[in-house]
Design a protein around this motif. Structure first.
Motif, PDB file in Angstrom:
ATOM      1  N   ALA A  66     -10.447  -5.082 -16.949  1.00 15.01           N
ATOM      2  CA  ALA A  66     -10.557  -4.019 -15.945  1.00 15.01           C
ATOM      3  C   ALA A  66      -9.791  -4.375 -14.679  1.00 15.01           C
ATOM      4  O   ALA A  66      -9.047  -3.549 -14.135  1.00 15.01           O
ATOM      5  CB  ALA A  66     -12.030  -3.761 -15.624  1.00 15.01           C
ATOM      6  N   PHE A  67      -9.942  -5.612 -14.210  1.00 18.91           N
ATOM      7  CA  PHE A  67      -9.250  -6.019 -12.984  1.00 18.91           C
ATOM      8  C   PHE A  67      -7.743  -6.061 -13.179  1.00 18.91           C
ATOM      9  O   PHE A  67      -6.985  -5.767 -12.256  1.00 18.91           O
ATOM     10  CB  PHE A  67      -9.749  -7.381 -12.520  1.00 18.91           C
ATOM     11  N   ILE A  70      -6.367  -2.513 -12.888  1.00 12.25           N
ATOM     12  CA  ILE A  70      -6.366  -2.084 -11.479  1.00 12.25           C
ATOM     13  C   ILE A  70      -5.325  -2.866 -10.697  1.00 12.25           C
ATOM     14  O   ILE A  70      -4.579  -2.302  -9.880  1.00 12.25           O
ATOM     15  CB  ILE A  70      -7.776  -2.261 -10.873  1.00 12.25           C
ATOM     16  N   SER A  73      -1.838  -1.625 -11.483  1.00 13.97           N
ATOM     17  CA  SER A  73      -1.602  -0.322 -10.854  1.00 13.97           C
ATOM     18  C   SER A  73      -1.301  -0.474  -9.372  1.00 13.97           C
ATOM     19  O   SER A  73      -0.391   0.182  -8.838  1.00 13.97           O
ATOM     20  CB  SER A  73      -2.822   0.580 -11.034  1.00 13.97           C
ATOM     21  N   ILE A  74      -2.045  -1.317  -8.714  1.00 16.39           N
ATOM     22  CA  ILE A  74      -1.809  -1.550  -7.284  1.00 16.39           C
ATOM     23  C   ILE A  74      -0.514  -2.332  -7.081  1.00 16.39           C
ATOM     24  O   ILE A  74       0.189  -2.152  -6.086  1.00 16.39           O
ATOM     25  CB  ILE A  74      -3.020  -2.284  -6.663  1.00 16.39           C
ATOM     26  N   ALA A  89      -5.237 -10.520 -10.701  1.00 17.08           N
ATOM     27  CA  ALA A  89      -6.477  -9.740 -10.774  1.00 17.08           C
ATOM     28  C   ALA A  89      -7.255 -10.078 -12.043  1.00 17.08           C
ATOM     29  O   ALA A  89      -8.495 -10.143 -12.026  1.00 17.08           O
ATOM     30  CB  ALA A  89      -6.167  -8.250 -10.722  1.00 17.08           C
TER      31      ALA A  89
END
Length: 151
Positions: A66-67, A70, A73-74, A89
């Motif tokens: 999950a991290f 994210i 994406s960031i 992440a």
């Protein structure tokens, strides 16, 4: 004929033994053996030959996935890019998940316990074949955890 049964160590065991004596089983033909419970503490980490079924990395892998999504994406908007941000992440998510699982397993000491009831006493009864049915019924009526017959 011998009957083997297991009981929890409670009043029903005493009542069962009294009922067996009332039916005509001699006291010398009833043998009750208490079991010793495990005193050795469980080990946190598994080996190749022994595993207790709990995993310390399951939450860590989920959070790492999950991290990383994210973070990637960031990372498109950051200077290091999506790959490095996703890897960083993912590492952070894995460490957080591993720490959560380690905390719940070791520090809070909430390990998996045996489900159901534990056998604490083994009762061995010598009887004649004609009494076998009655003895077995008495054992079941007084909450035996298991019963076995041997001729």
């Amino acid at each position: 004929m011998q009957l083997f049964s297991t009981f929890e160590n409670n009043i029903y065991l005493e009542i069962a033994i009294s009922s067996l004596e009332g039916v005509g089983i001699k006291q010398e033909a009833i043998y009750a053996v208490p079991l010793d419970n495990r005193t050795e503490k469980r080990k946190v980490f598994d080996t190749l030959h022994r595993s207790d079924g709990t995993s310390l990395i399951d939450i860590g892998v989920g959070l790492a996935t999950a991290f990383s999504v994210i973070g990637a994406s960031i990372g498109f908007e950051l200077r290091w890019g999506p790959i490095f941000c996703g890897l960083i992440a993912a590492f952070i998510g894995f460490v957080i998940g591993f720490a959560i699982r380690l905390f719940t397993e070791v520090i809070l000491n909430k390990r998996k316990l045996l489900k159901g009831k534990k056998s604490e006493v083994i009762v061995i009864i010598d009887c004649e074949k004609a009494q076998c049915e009655v003895v077995e019924n008495i054992l079941w009526e007084h909450f035996a955890l298991g019963v076995a017959k041997v001729e």
